[in-house]
Design a protein around this motif. Structure first.
Motif: not given
Length: 75
Positions: A1-15
Protein backbone atom coordinates in the motif's frame (compact mmCIF):
# COMPACT_ATOMS: atom_id res chain seq x y z
CA UNK A 1 0.00 0.00 0.00
CA UNK A 2 1.65 3.20 -1.12
CA UNK A 3 0.79 6.73 -0.24
CA UNK A 4 1.48 9.70 -2.46
CA UNK A 5 2.57 13.08 -1.29
CA UNK A 6 0.77 16.11 -2.53
CA UNK A 7 3.68 18.54 -2.86
CA UNK A 8 3.20 22.07 -4.06
CA UNK A 9 5.97 22.19 -6.68
CA UNK A 10 5.57 25.84 -7.75
CA UNK A 11 5.82 26.98 -4.14
CA UNK A 12 8.90 24.83 -3.53
CA UNK A 13 10.56 26.14 -6.68
CA UNK A 14 9.82 29.74 -5.73
CA UNK A 15 11.02 29.32 -2.15
CA UNK A 16 14.18 27.56 -3.31
CA UNK A 17 14.99 30.40 -5.68
CA UNK A 18 14.34 32.99 -2.98
CA UNK A 19 16.57 31.06 -0.55
CA UNK A 20 19.34 30.95 -3.16
CA UNK A 21 19.00 34.65 -3.90
CA UNK A 22 19.08 35.47 -0.18
CA UNK A 23 22.24 33.41 0.36
CA UNK A 24 23.90 35.10 -2.61
CA UNK A 25 22.96 38.57 -1.37
CA UNK A 26 24.15 37.86 2.17
CA UNK A 27 27.49 36.60 0.86
CA UNK A 28 27.90 39.51 -1.56
CA UNK A 29 26.95 42.17 0.95
CA UNK A 30 29.22 40.57 3.52
CA UNK A 31 32.16 40.91 1.14
CA UNK A 32 31.36 44.57 0.48
CA UNK A 33 30.11 45.81 3.85
CA UNK A 34 32.18 43.62 6.18
CA UNK A 35 35.59 45.15 5.43
CA UNK A 36 34.08 48.64 5.42
CA UNK A 37 32.76 48.18 8.95
CA UNK A 38 35.35 46.06 10.74
CA UNK A 39 38.38 46.31 8.47
CA UNK A 40 40.09 43.26 7.05
CA UNK A 41 38.13 40.03 7.41
CA UNK A 42 39.83 36.87 8.65
CA UNK A 43 40.33 34.10 6.13
CA UNK A 44 37.60 31.86 7.50
CA UNK A 45 35.00 34.65 7.28
CA UNK A 46 35.93 35.48 3.70
CA UNK A 47 35.74 31.77 2.84
CA UNK A 48 32.35 31.49 4.54
CA UNK A 49 30.98 34.44 2.58
CA UNK A 50 32.33 32.99 -0.66
CA UNK A 51 30.71 29.65 0.17
CA UNK A 52 27.40 31.45 0.78
CA UNK A 53 27.63 33.06 -2.65
CA UNK A 54 28.42 29.77 -4.38
CA UNK A 55 25.67 27.89 -2.52
CA UNK A 56 23.22 30.68 -3.32
CA UNK A 57 23.95 30.45 -7.03
CA UNK A 58 23.65 26.66 -7.06
CA UNK A 59 20.44 26.57 -5.01
CA UNK A 60 18.93 29.43 -7.00
CA UNK A 61 19.59 27.63 -10.28
CA UNK A 62 18.81 24.05 -9.35
CA UNK A 63 15.69 24.51 -7.18
CA UNK A 64 13.49 25.72 -10.07
CA UNK A 65 14.90 23.04 -12.36
CA UNK A 66 14.28 20.23 -9.88
CA UNK A 67 10.97 21.36 -8.37
CA UNK A 68 9.62 23.10 -11.46
CA UNK A 69 10.55 20.66 -14.22
CA UNK A 70 11.98 17.29 -13.11
CA UNK A 71 9.76 16.28 -10.18
CA UNK A 72 6.42 17.22 -11.79
CA UNK A 73 7.38 15.15 -14.85
CA UNK A 74 8.31 12.11 -12.78
CA UNK A 75 5.11 12.10 -10.73
Amino acid sequence: MSTTRNLNYPSLARRGFILGAALFLIGGLGHVVGPAIVGSLPGWEAALLLDLEIAGILIGLFAPLIFGIVLPLTE
